[in-house]
Scaffold this active site. Structure first.
Site, short mmCIF file in Angstrom:
data_model
loop_
_atom_site.label_atom_id
_atom_site.label_comp_id
_atom_site.label_asym_id
_atom_site.label_seq_id
_atom_site.Cartn_x
_atom_site.Cartn_y
_atom_site.Cartn_z
N TYR A 110 3.81 -7.04 7.26
CA TYR A 110 2.85 -6.43 6.35
C TYR A 110 1.89 -7.50 5.81
CZ TYR A 110 0.65 -2.69 4.18
OH TYR A 110 -0.33 -1.80 3.87
N ARG A 163 -10.71 1.86 4.41
CA ARG A 163 -10.62 0.71 3.49
C ARG A 163 -9.28 0.04 3.71
NH1 ARG A 163 -7.68 0.02 -1.34
NH2 ARG A 163 -6.56 -0.81 0.43
N LYS A 181 3.81 -0.06 7.18
CA LYS A 181 4.40 0.50 5.95
C LYS A 181 5.68 1.25 6.28
CE LYS A 181 1.63 -0.20 2.36
NZ LYS A 181 1.05 0.08 1.08
N GLU A 252 -2.94 6.44 2.58
CA GLU A 252 -2.98 4.97 2.58
C GLU A 252 -4.33 4.45 3.04
OE1 GLU A 252 -0.21 3.09 1.80
OE2 GLU A 252 -1.50 1.35 2.03
N ASP A 253 -4.91 3.57 2.25
CA ASP A 253 -6.13 2.86 2.64
C ASP A 253 -7.29 3.78 3.04
OD1 ASP A 253 -4.85 0.60 1.95
OD2 ASP A 253 -4.85 -0.36 3.90
N ASP A 275 -0.61 5.55 -2.17
CA ASP A 275 0.03 4.28 -2.52
C ASP A 275 -0.94 3.30 -3.16
OD1 ASP A 275 2.35 2.62 -2.57
OD2 ASP A 275 1.32 1.38 -1.08
N ASP A 276 -2.20 3.31 -2.70
CA ASP A 276 -3.17 2.35 -3.27
C ASP A 276 -3.43 2.64 -4.74
OD1 ASP A 276 -3.71 1.23 -0.62
OD2 ASP A 276 -4.51 3.24 -0.28
N ASN A 415 -6.05 -8.21 -1.68
CA ASN A 415 -5.45 -8.61 -0.40
C ASN A 415 -6.49 -8.63 0.69
OD1 ASN A 415 -2.69 -8.88 -1.05
ND2 ASN A 415 -2.50 -6.66 -1.21
P1 NAD Z 1 -11.96 0.11 -3.99
O1 NAD Z 1 -12.97 -0.04 -2.95
O2 NAD Z 1 -11.59 1.47 -4.45
O3 NAD Z 1 -12.44 -0.69 -5.29
C1 NAD Z 1 -13.06 -1.94 -5.29
C2 NAD Z 1 -13.80 -2.07 -6.60
O4 NAD Z 1 -14.26 -3.40 -6.72
C3 NAD Z 1 -15.00 -1.15 -6.73
O5 NAD Z 1 -15.00 -0.56 -7.99
C4 NAD Z 1 -16.19 -2.12 -6.64
O6 NAD Z 1 -17.29 -1.69 -7.43
C5 NAD Z 1 -15.58 -3.37 -7.23
N1 NAD Z 1 -16.28 -4.58 -6.87
C6 NAD Z 1 -16.77 -4.94 -5.66
N2 NAD Z 1 -17.39 -6.14 -5.77
C7 NAD Z 1 -17.27 -6.53 -7.04
C8 NAD Z 1 -17.70 -7.67 -7.75
N3 NAD Z 1 -18.36 -8.65 -7.17
N4 NAD Z 1 -17.43 -7.73 -9.07
C9 NAD Z 1 -16.73 -6.72 -9.67
N5 NAD Z 1 -16.30 -5.65 -9.05
C10 NAD Z 1 -16.56 -5.54 -7.74
O7 NAD Z 1 -10.68 -0.65 -3.50
P2 NAD Z 1 -9.21 -0.59 -4.12
O8 NAD Z 1 -8.37 0.38 -3.37
O9 NAD Z 1 -9.29 -0.41 -5.58
O10 NAD Z 1 -8.68 -2.05 -3.74
C11 NAD Z 1 -9.30 -3.21 -4.24
C12 NAD Z 1 -8.51 -4.44 -3.86
O11 NAD Z 1 -7.23 -4.37 -4.43
C13 NAD Z 1 -8.32 -4.64 -2.36
O12 NAD Z 1 -8.55 -5.99 -2.04
C14 NAD Z 1 -6.88 -4.33 -2.15
O13 NAD Z 1 -6.31 -5.11 -1.13
C15 NAD Z 1 -6.27 -4.71 -3.46
N6 NAD Z 1 -5.02 -3.98 -3.70
C16 NAD Z 1 -3.91 -4.71 -3.90
C17 NAD Z 1 -2.72 -4.08 -4.09
C18 NAD Z 1 -1.48 -4.90 -4.36
O14 NAD Z 1 -1.51 -6.06 -4.32
N7 NAD Z 1 -0.37 -4.32 -4.64
C19 NAD Z 1 -2.65 -2.70 -4.03
C20 NAD Z 1 -3.83 -1.96 -3.84
C21 NAD Z 1 -5.02 -2.62 -3.68
#
Ligand code: NAD
Length: 557
Positions: A110, A163, A181, A252-253, A275-276, A415
């Site tokens: 993963y 995504r 997963k 997912e994603d 999950d996200d 990530n």
């Molecule tokens: P998403 O696309 O829904 O959200 C991303 C957000 O970031 C949007 O609101 C966007 O406007 C904002 N953004 C983009 N560029 C920016 C900047 N320069 N400054 C401020 N904000 C900015 O995506 P998501 O599902 O919310 O996931 C976001 C990140 O979180 C991904 O990298 C994902 O890998 C990570 N994530 C980690 C975990 C974990 O570690 N457990 C779980 C879920 C998501």
């Protein structure tokens, strides 16, 4: 009748336990294959004599050979490919080996390695796994689902690949995510592999490089959107209810423009979760519960500032609000403790064209154009990075957090590792070792000022497999917010004082099966219509759940 590698012992000659396939076909069936592990008697009875080298090996001996080969692989991607080939060859040996080396191998099967694997999926592809539903299948999705060889599916993980982690639109290459997963469902919570179904909803891709790639495996066309997309998803969800009525669906994603509305549409209609949004929220809340113990403060004492305002940020904020309400805070006050910064700046009331999921967190306050000035004006106790933007928790941001707080909470959850808002080293160093840190990907221990910190990984794997097991065990018909609150609490309770002393806010991954059982028990306990399990004392409930878990071992004859 498939061969049953789930039983440790089997009555001799009982056909129920042994495969109908024999000979070379048996060696090509990963669910039944034991390779050099077939006993002398099996080799005679199953027409294997001569097809294998003569010496018989135990599962442990085979695993030792696997580890020797695995560790010789030059890159993490090669390790990923090697493990995929093992999964395709001998499922029992794959799960045994991963379960026994979970800390070493989870980052390979993963995140972060799976991100690299998805980018290159079309080029490293060996053998199909799971189901592909495309836009061209509209009108016959049910028929297609019936092609899956198993009926008793317990968990479906589905993505449309738009995504993938923080890597954007990877189209059908995103299939690596449901596959990975679901492997974790079996490794971490013992959901039997044959009850797991990975699905790619291939609706095209906005990734032009992939569309031009002659080896791309998916539909090399732009994504379908709007009503055509919604109708396909609706048909898919309805078909799952008919063909796999016991399955929990994990979304997912998906990009947040679909993830949030899909969850809203289906969460009360079918047994599903995202999950996200919800898994991430529970793992983050668990981290916060443990972090406030290190601070010697309460959840309601915190002010959270998120970098990112998408699915993950608002999912975490919503669960934090639910948790603060459970601790007695009125909803409006709980919301005012959560602030968002998106790519435009601080989300405040009156800002133009704010997406609806941000509105509950658009407070009356002066606008701030960037994250540093937002930190300076909001003075948060915790910053949570879910923006997918690397290096955005700068030295100035982290120094500001350390000047505002004795023990700032810093979660850099984006990530894969290359997208993290900061590294563990930066978080500890630039706060003079005062931060409580968690990353979305794993980081090695860091020594600052003579003290060694063990960074936590806010890995959803602590939550979703246990949720799946809890739903499977209890027969729950819906996945509720109460379940994620309970799961977060159960996870945080697995962090002991020794862990906290090292700055560790999640238990070691090597404890993952125990963690998953505790999470599953907490989920079963609060399930609506959770059945007979709910009334059981804790130990009995856990042992009932354990009895459902897949244990990778060979039936010996
Ligand atoms: P998403 O696309 O829904 O959200 C991303 C957000 O970031 C949007 O609101 C966007 O406007 C904002 N953004 C983009 N560029 C920016 C900047 N320069 N400054 C401020 N904000 C900015 O995506 P998501 O599902 O919310 O996931 C976001 C990140 O979180 C991904 O990298 C994902 O890998 C990570 N994530 C980690 C975990 C974990 O570690 N457990 C779980 C879920 C998501």
């Amino acid at each position: 009748m498939a061969h049953n590698n789930r039983q440790a012992t089997a009555p001799a000659c009982d056909p129920q336990y042994f495969p109908v396939v024999t000979g070379a076909d048996l060696l090509n069936d990963p669910r039944s294959n034991k390779g050099t592990g077939f006993t002398e008697r099996e080799r005679d009875e199953l027409k294997l004599r001569g097809l294998l080298p003569p010496r018989v090996f135990t599962l442990e001996q085979q695993a030792a050979r696997i580890m020797e080969n695995y560790r010789r692989q030059p890159t993490d991607l090669d390790k990923y490919i090697f493990l995929g080939a093992l999964q395709d060859r001998n499922e029992t040996l794959f799960y045994r080996t991963v379960l026994d080396h979970v800390e070493e191998m989870v980052p390979i099967i993963y995140t972060p390695t799976v991100g690299e694997a998805c980018k290159k999926f079309a080029h490293i592809f060996r053998r199909a796994r799971g189901l592909y539903v495309t836009a061209k299948d509209a009108g016959r999705v049910e028929e297609l689902l019936r092609n899956w060889p198993e009926r008793d599916v317990a968990v479906i993980v589905v993505t449309d690949g738009e995504r993938i982690l923080g890597l954007g639109d990877l189209g059908a290459n995103g299939m690596g995510i449901p596959i990975g997963k679901l492997a974790l469902y079996s490794v971490c919570a013992g959901v039997p592999p044959e009850r797991c179904l990975p699905i790619m909803l291939d609706v095209g891709t906005g990734n032009e490089d992939f569309r031009r790639d002659p080896l791309y495996l998916g539909t090399a066309e732009p994504r379908i959107t709007g009503p055509a997309y919604d109708t396909l998803v609706e048909e898919f969800v309805q078909a799952t209810q008919t063909v796999f009525p016991k399955a929990i669906i994990q979304f997912e994603d998906f990009a947040n423009r679909n993830a949030i509305p899909l969850l809203k549409k289906y969460r009360d209609r079918v047994c599903c979760f995202n999950d996200d949004i919800q898994g991430t929220a529970a793992v983050a809340l668990a981290g916060v519960y443990a972090a406030v113990k290190i601070q010697r403060k309460q959840l309601v004492d915190q002010t959270f500032l998120f970098l990112g305002a998408g699915s993950a940020a608002t999912g975490i904020a919503d669960l934090l609000v639910a948790a603060m309400r459970a601790d007695g805070l009125p909803e409006q006050e709980a919301r005012r403790r959560c602030w968002l910064v998106d790519s435009t700046g601080l989300v405040v009331h009156g800002r133009d064209r704010l997406a609806s999921h941000k509105l509950p967190y658009a407070h009356d306050h002066a606008f701030a154009a960037d994250f540093l000035s937002s930190v300076q004006t909001i003075k948060p106790t915790a910053i949570i990075g879910v923006s997918g933007q690397a290096k955005t928790f700068t030295r100035e941001v982290l120094e500001a957090m350390a000047s505002i707080n004795d023990t700032p909470i810093v979660f850099a959850l984006s990530n894969p590792t290359s997208k993290a808002e900061c590294t563990a080293e930066e978080a500890y160093r630039w706060t003079n070792g005062t931060a409580v840190f968690a990353g979305g990907s794993p980081f090695a221990p860091v020594t600052v000022g003579g003290r060694t910190f063990v960074p936590g990984q806010g890995n959803n794997v602590y939550i979703f497999p246990g949720v799946g097991l809890g739903v499977m065990g209890s027969g729950a018909k819906r996945v509720t917010e109460k379940m994620f609150l309970a799961a977060a609490r159960a996870l945080a309770d697995k962090v002991d004082d020794d862990h906290l002393a090292e700055g560790r806010i999640y238990p070691p991954l090597s404890d993952i099966r125990d963690v998953s059982v505790a999470v599953a028990a907490s989920v079963a306990r609060v399930a609506d219509h959770g059945g007979e399990l709910q009334g059981l004392p804790e130990r009995e409930l856990e042992s009932r759940l354990r009895s459902l878990m897949y244990v990778p071992s060979y039936v010996m004859k």
